[in-house]
Design an enzyme around this catalytic site. Sequence first.
Site, PDB file in Angstrom:
ATOM      1  N   LYS A 184       2.820  -5.483  13.054  1.00 22.11           N
ATOM      2  CA  LYS A 184       3.158  -5.612  11.488  1.00 22.11           C
ATOM      3  C   LYS A 184       4.520  -5.162  11.258  1.00 22.11           C
ATOM      4  O   LYS A 184       5.235  -4.626  12.040  1.00 22.11           O
ATOM      5  CB  LYS A 184       2.105  -4.746  11.004  1.00 22.11           C
ATOM      6  CG  LYS A 184       0.686  -4.986  11.209  1.00 22.11           C
ATOM      7  CD  LYS A 184      -0.018  -3.871  10.484  1.00 22.11           C
ATOM      8  CE  LYS A 184      -1.612  -4.170  10.656  1.00 22.11           C
ATOM      9  NZ  LYS A 184      -2.625  -3.024  10.655  1.00 22.11           N
TER      10      LYS A 184
ATOM     11  N   SER B  63      -3.365   0.611   3.804  1.00 19.64           N
ATOM     12  CA  SER B  63      -2.116   0.769   3.583  1.00 19.64           C
ATOM     13  C   SER B  63      -1.160  -0.348   3.016  1.00 19.64           C
ATOM     14  O   SER B  63      -0.322  -0.198   2.044  1.00 19.64           O
ATOM     15  CB  SER B  63      -1.561   1.117   4.880  1.00 19.64           C
ATOM     16  OG  SER B  63      -2.118   2.184   5.464  1.00 19.64           O
TER      17      SER B  63
ATOM     18  N   HIS C 272      -7.442   7.519   5.992  1.00 19.26           N
ATOM     19  CA  HIS C 272      -7.142   7.955   7.342  1.00 19.26           C
ATOM     20  C   HIS C 272      -7.259   9.561   7.367  1.00 19.26           C
ATOM     21  O   HIS C 272      -7.728  10.213   8.709  1.00 19.26           O
ATOM     22  CB  HIS C 272      -5.389   7.860   7.542  1.00 19.26           C
ATOM     23  CG  HIS C 272      -5.061   6.582   7.590  1.00 19.26           C
ATOM     24  ND1 HIS C 272      -4.158   5.995   6.932  1.00 19.26           N
ATOM     25  CD2 HIS C 272      -5.393   5.509   8.505  1.00 19.26           C
ATOM     26  CE1 HIS C 272      -3.811   4.881   7.366  1.00 19.26           C
ATOM     27  NE2 HIS C 272      -4.788   4.493   8.012  1.00 19.26           N
TER      28      HIS C 272
ATOM     29  N   ARG D 284     -13.733   0.320   8.210  1.00 24.68           N
ATOM     30  CA  ARG D 284     -14.036   0.426   6.645  1.00 24.68           C
ATOM     31  C   ARG D 284     -15.220  -0.738   6.342  1.00 24.68           C
ATOM     32  O   ARG D 284     -16.090  -0.445   5.590  1.00 24.68           O
ATOM     33  CB  ARG D 284     -12.814  -0.512   5.997  1.00 24.68           C
ATOM     34  CG  ARG D 284     -11.790   0.750   5.512  1.00 24.68           C
ATOM     35  CD  ARG D 284     -10.604   0.211   4.854  1.00 24.68           C
ATOM     36  NE  ARG D 284     -10.238  -0.868   5.463  1.00 24.68           N
ATOM     37  CZ  ARG D 284      -8.947  -1.008   6.071  1.00 24.68           C
ATOM     38  NH1 ARG D 284      -7.936   0.014   5.720  1.00 24.68           N
ATOM     39  NH2 ARG D 284      -8.595  -1.938   6.799  1.00 24.68           N
TER      40      ARG D 284
HETATM   41  O1  PNS Z   1      -3.671   0.522  12.114  1.00 23.89           O
HETATM   42  P1  PNS Z   1      -3.666  -0.481  13.071  1.00 23.89           P
HETATM   43  O2  PNS Z   1      -2.306  -1.433  12.662  1.00 23.89           O
HETATM   44  O3  PNS Z   1      -4.772  -1.433  12.911  1.00 23.89           O
HETATM   45  O4  PNS Z   1      -3.328  -0.096  14.612  1.00 23.89           O
HETATM   46  C1  PNS Z   1      -3.399  -1.009  15.641  1.00 23.89           C
HETATM   47  C2  PNS Z   1      -2.987  -0.148  16.789  1.00 23.89           C
HETATM   48  C3  PNS Z   1      -1.649   0.532  16.757  1.00 23.89           C
HETATM   49  C4  PNS Z   1      -4.121   0.639  17.229  1.00 23.89           C
HETATM   50  C5  PNS Z   1      -2.709  -1.331  18.133  1.00 23.89           C
HETATM   51  O5  PNS Z   1      -1.938  -2.369  17.796  1.00 23.89           O
HETATM   52  C6  PNS Z   1      -2.269  -0.485  19.433  1.00 23.89           C
HETATM   53  O6  PNS Z   1      -3.001   0.070  20.060  1.00 23.89           O
HETATM   54  N1  PNS Z   1      -1.005  -0.907  19.886  1.00 23.89           N
HETATM   55  C7  PNS Z   1      -0.354  -0.450  20.774  1.00 23.89           C
HETATM   56  C8  PNS Z   1       0.034  -1.366  21.849  1.00 23.89           C
HETATM   57  C9  PNS Z   1      -1.523  -1.811  22.842  1.00 23.89           C
HETATM   58  O7  PNS Z   1      -1.837  -0.767  23.505  1.00 23.89           O
HETATM   59  N2  PNS Z   1      -1.693  -2.896  22.528  1.00 23.89           N
HETATM   60  C10 PNS Z   1      -3.128  -3.426  23.399  1.00 23.89           C
HETATM   61  C11 PNS Z   1      -4.228  -3.106  22.432  1.00 23.89           C
HETATM   62  S1  PNS Z   1      -4.519  -4.125  21.038  1.00 23.89           S
END
Ligand code: PNS
Length: 163
Positions: free
Chosen positions: A41, A134, A17, A95
């Site tokens: 998660k 992570s 990150h 990645r």
């Molecule tokens: O690091 P991650 O867990 O892959 O990140 C995922 C994240 C946080 C970017 C995604 O879940 C997110 O944008 N969550 C906020 C809610 C949202 O807008 N959801 C719609 C798009 S998936």
Amino acid sequence: MRTAVYPGSFDPVTFGHLDIIKRASKLADRIVIAIAAHSGKKPLFTVPERIEILNATLEETELPAPCEVVVEGFDTLLIDFMKKHKAQMVIRGVRQYSDFEYEAQMAALNAKLSDRDIETVFLAANPEYQAIASRFIKQVAQLGGDVSPFVPPPVIAALQGRL
Ligand code: PNS
């Protein structure tokens, strides 16, 4: 003013990150690191804990370009968080190829949901950090392995306190 949002779970932040944050500092004037309360998660650290760990990490991180970096939690849709910050760009690290399907889907969904022009910028993970995720870090730490090659000191301290 080019504002980028770098969203994620950051549970916990890794050197992968940090590498993305450093490289994104060359693309934006301001980066808002957005720690999601809703990422699908079950997190080890709470959002305030993750904010604290990231801020402590950023204090010891030198950026290659002048860029303001702030850390915030969010519990809304990403596009609404972006609107609040007048951000035009989403930063995501990729990645490997298998990550890309999920990432492309999320970028397309966000573009469709947003009533503003937003771009998702994918940064290919540096090969040095390709194996760091992570979820693996937490498992390695839980089983007594050494995670110091993968995460900054504030994360090691937080993991020691938690596990
Ligand atoms: O690091 P991650 O867990 O892959 O990140 C995922 C994240 C946080 C970017 C995604 O879940 C997110 O944008 N969550 C906020 C809610 C949202 O807008 N959801 C719609 C798009 S998936």
